[in-house]
Scaffold this motif. Structure first.
Motif, mmCIF file in Angstrom:
data_model
loop_
_atom_site.group_PDB
_atom_site.id
_atom_site.type_symbol
_atom_site.label_atom_id
_atom_site.label_comp_id
_atom_site.label_asym_id
_atom_site.label_seq_id
_atom_site.Cartn_x
_atom_site.Cartn_y
_atom_site.Cartn_z
ATOM 1 N N THR A 12 -6.462 -4.275 2.788
ATOM 2 C CA THR A 12 -6.462 -3.205 3.589
ATOM 3 C C THR A 12 -6.493 -3.688 4.929
ATOM 4 O O THR A 12 -6.623 -4.862 5.308
ATOM 5 C CB THR A 12 -8.110 -2.305 3.705
ATOM 6 O OG1 THR A 12 -8.908 -3.089 4.254
ATOM 7 C CG2 THR A 12 -8.514 -1.792 2.189
ATOM 8 N N PRO A 13 -6.188 -2.675 5.881
ATOM 9 C CA PRO A 13 -5.948 -3.196 7.408
ATOM 10 C C PRO A 13 -7.284 -4.051 8.065
ATOM 11 O O PRO A 13 -7.133 -4.693 8.815
ATOM 12 C CB PRO A 13 -5.727 -1.846 8.116
ATOM 13 C CG PRO A 13 -4.908 -1.051 7.344
ATOM 14 C CD PRO A 13 -5.791 -1.381 5.961
ATOM 15 N N LYS B 25 0.573 -1.284 -0.077
ATOM 16 C CA LYS B 25 -0.061 0.046 -0.022
ATOM 17 C C LYS B 25 0.738 1.382 -0.150
ATOM 18 O O LYS B 25 0.498 2.445 -0.533
ATOM 19 C CB LYS B 25 -1.037 0.100 1.159
ATOM 20 C CG LYS B 25 -1.829 1.142 1.163
ATOM 21 C CD LYS B 25 -2.687 1.062 2.547
ATOM 22 C CE LYS B 25 -3.504 2.423 2.357
ATOM 23 N NZ LYS B 25 -4.319 2.559 3.957
#
Length: 192
Positions: A41-42, A3
């Protein structure tokens, strides 16, 4: 994809599926196999790079144009796969044949190559024929694909595996290749 190094536009897996005309699960499988560039994504959600979706779309649009009907064979038995290829290619029908050994490879090849006919076994490793066909039926892009299942499973075993959609044509093993040729000739007439 990392990312922190990312600067290009991202799509959700649903947005990618909508653009590619496939199911959400197919996009997830393509990401897992590396056919689409993505990261999580987290929160655990996948984000697909817009450029990898555009590359796949462009690849689909630039397929060579010919008058042959594209047939994909999904069969994990290597000897049987070779026998299919030898028989089908000897019939001098206007077809182009490619093969895969499991449902994941099948979904990838279908996304890349857009065959009009699928001939599939049901018992395959990684992703079986039942699951592959269910994924295909979720996408309107593949609603006109003709599907022939060739299996040694009994009706009870097919039902236990979740059954098959009515539009799927069923043929039993051991297969008479003359019957398959007749079936393919009929499908070729329908497609033309």
């Amino acid at each position: 994809m990392n990312k922190s190094k990312h600067t290009e536009p991202l799509l959700s897996t649903q947005q990618a599926a909508d653009l590619l005309g496939v199911s959400l699960r197919t996009v997830q499988l393509w990401v897992e196999k590396g056919a689409l560039d993505a990261w999580k994504t987290p929160g655990g959600h996948r984000r697909v790079t817009q450029s990898s979706v555009e590359r796949l779309l462009l690849k689909n649009q630039t397929q060579p144009v010919d008058n042959s009907v594209r047939i994909l064979l999904a069969e994990d038995d290597e000897l049987l796969k070779q026998l299919y290829s030898l028989q089908i290619e000897s019939w001098d029908l206007p077809i182009s044949l490619q093969s895969v050994t499991n449902g994941i490879a099948g979904l990838l090849k279908i996304g890349e190559w857009a065959p009009q006919i699928l001939i599939s076994d049901l018992q395959m490793p990684e992703l079986d024929g039942f699951q592959m066909i269910r994924e295909l039926k979720l996408s309107p892009r593949h609603e006109n694909m003709k599907i022939i299942v060739v299996t040694a499973l009994t009706d009870a075993e097919i039902a236990a595996g979740g059954g098959l959609p009515e539009s799927v044509q069923l043929m039993r093993k051991p297969l008479l290749f003359s019957d398959l040729k007749d079936r393919l000739e009929k499908l070729l007439q329908e497609l033309r």
